[in-house]
Motif scaffolding. Structure first.
Motif: not given
Lengths: 313, 146
Positions: A121-131, A223-238
């Motif tokens: 259950i946790a893997v999709p979310f933790t993966t976002c932090f590394g990718a 797609l994005l120019d900011t790494s923080f934005g990328s993290l936020a969007i990845c977590l939101l999508i997941s």
């Protein structure tokens, strides 16, 4: 605006370039804050999930060992984890039948199964932090322009993806190794062979589940120019994709009077819906789940690559 | 490398040091308050009852003091080395960070020897000190030379 193609770089996909970029990406992952945070988060989450099940079991063993005729770790594990109540809970969590819960709790080391069910259950979310920062940080700093002088975009995109996959594998192996060694030598409730075989399958499940999410992050990252934005969007999508799916399911059931049983396929439109099939007792179901994960990965990678080939770097 | 830009990982490590150092300092203050409460209760209770109170709270006088001192020292080292990481200092960063890692390992060893037992929570507690020891002596070694 598109970057002009360089004359000295190969125009085609080069496995050597991909491997070189992947190797350096993995090697320097810890130098970037994202890699360090991922390792710390994955280790802490993995071990905390394991602790959630192991610590109460150890407390019971300790308590029982003080009582004459008390149960040992094997008996306690069998009594609790193979009980009807736990089987019902596993059926509910995995949305499966009694055969599958028996496979997880009786045929395989139940303690490790319980840990894996929650870990998945946790893997999709933790993966976002590394990718999340495969390309976005370098796009923002224009650092990729130096690489573009030497290689093609496809090699950069795939190299970064493979680098994150390798780093994830190393982190996952480290975490699973600690858990399996602890269960084998400290808890001592299962035979070594069973534990290692099931641990290896669990490791494969974690790996295959993380693949589509790494690919998704590769897409979002370019797609994005900011790494923080990328993290936020990845977590939101997941996270939000699951909420949206649940709401859609509820609305279909309530407004169109559809049978909830017939909507099982809905969750399988996401990698999330396939995660417990990766631990299924039937090898065919397991293989289908692996193919589904690879399919999602390929789809996200192609979408990401299509955008990365066109975008201004 | 020393004059170069600070790697993101080193900045993240410094931030984590401040977070863990701050939380640890709060825990130390909490433990000191707990000792005060127990000591206050011991003044009211008879000698035997005071001993029982300590046992019930899972505390033994000497071990508690050692734990508080070690925790306070760890917090101080975490915050000092965090500053050292940001300034990329050799002594303030690498040496203090290494000292923190060793102290944390020592604290865990003392805890196990003192009867706390070795549990999965012990390993979770060791994740950060071990990572710190490895990273500042390998990955970030060349960045902490000022």
């Amino acid at each position: 605006m598109m970057e002009p193609a360089t004359s000295n770089a190969s125009r085609v996909w080069s496995p050597q370039h991909v491997w070189l970029i992947a190797f350096y990406s993995m090697r320097f992952a810890l130098r970037s804050g994202g890699g360090l945070m991922f390792l710390l988060i994955f280790l802490t989450v993995g071990l905390s999930v394991a602790s959630l099940f192991i610590t109460p079991l150890e407390s019971l063993v300790k308590y029982d060992s003080a009582v004459p005729g008390g149960m040992d770790a094997v008996e306690i594990s069998t009594t609790i984890l193979e009980s009807e109540m736990v089987a019902d809970a596993v059926e509910w969590i995995t949305d499966s039948d009694r055969d599958q819960s028996e496979y997880l709790l009786q045929e395989q080391p139940a303690l490790l199964s319980a840990i894996l069910l929650i870990l998945l259950i946790a893997v999709p979310f933790t993966t976002c932090f590394g990718a999340f920062n495969q390309t976005s940080g370098d796009i923002a700093s224009r650092g990729l322009r130096y690489l573009l002088l030497r290689t093609e975009r496809i090699n950069i995109f795939l190299g970064r993806f493979v680098g994150v996959v390798l780093f994830t594998i190393v982190s996952t192996i480290g975490t699973m190794l600690v858990i399996i060694l602890y269960v084998q030598f400290k808890v001592g409730a299962y035979s070594g062979v069973d534990l290692w075989l099931w641990g290896f399958q669990g490791l494969a499940a974690v790996f295959f589940l993380s693949l589509p999410y790494i690919a998704l992050c590769a897409w979002v990252s370019c797609l994005l120019d900011t790494s923080f934005g990328s993290l936020a969007i990845c977590l939101l999508i997941s996270g939000f994709s699951l909420v949206l799916l649940y709401v859609l399911k509820l609305s279909l059931i309530s407004s169109m009077k559809m049978d909830p049983e017939s909507l099982g396929w809905l969750s399988q439109t996401l990698p999330w819906g396939w995660k417990y099939e990766l631990l299924h007792g039937d090898p065919m179901v397991r293989m289908t789940a692996i193919l589904a994960m690879l399919g999602f990965t390929l789809a996200f990678l192609l979408l990401g690559l299509r955008h990365f080939q066109k975008r201004d770097l | 490398m020393a004059e170069g830009k600070r790697p993101g990982g080193l900045t993240a490590l410094a931030v984590l040091n401040f977070v863990f150092g701050g939380l640890g300092a709060l825990a130390v203050l909490g433990m000191i308050a707990l000792v005060g409460v127990v000591a206050g209760a011991a003044n009211i209770a008879t000698d035997g009852e005071a001993g029982e109170l300590m046992v019930e709270a899972g505390l033994s006088g000497g071990m508690l003091m050692v734990t508080i001192v070690l925790m306070a020292a760890s917090c101080a080292l975490l915050i000092v080395s965090g500053v050292g990481y940001l300034k990329q200092k050799r002594v303030l960063g690498r040496t203090m960070g290494t000292l923190y890692g060793i102290l944390a390992l020592l604290g865990t060893a003392i805890g196990i020897a003192g009867g706390q037992g070795f549990e999965l929570a012990t390993i979770i507690g060791l994740v950060y000190p071990v990572l710190t020891l490895i990273l500042i002596n390998t990955t970030f070694k060349e960045d902490l030379v000022n």
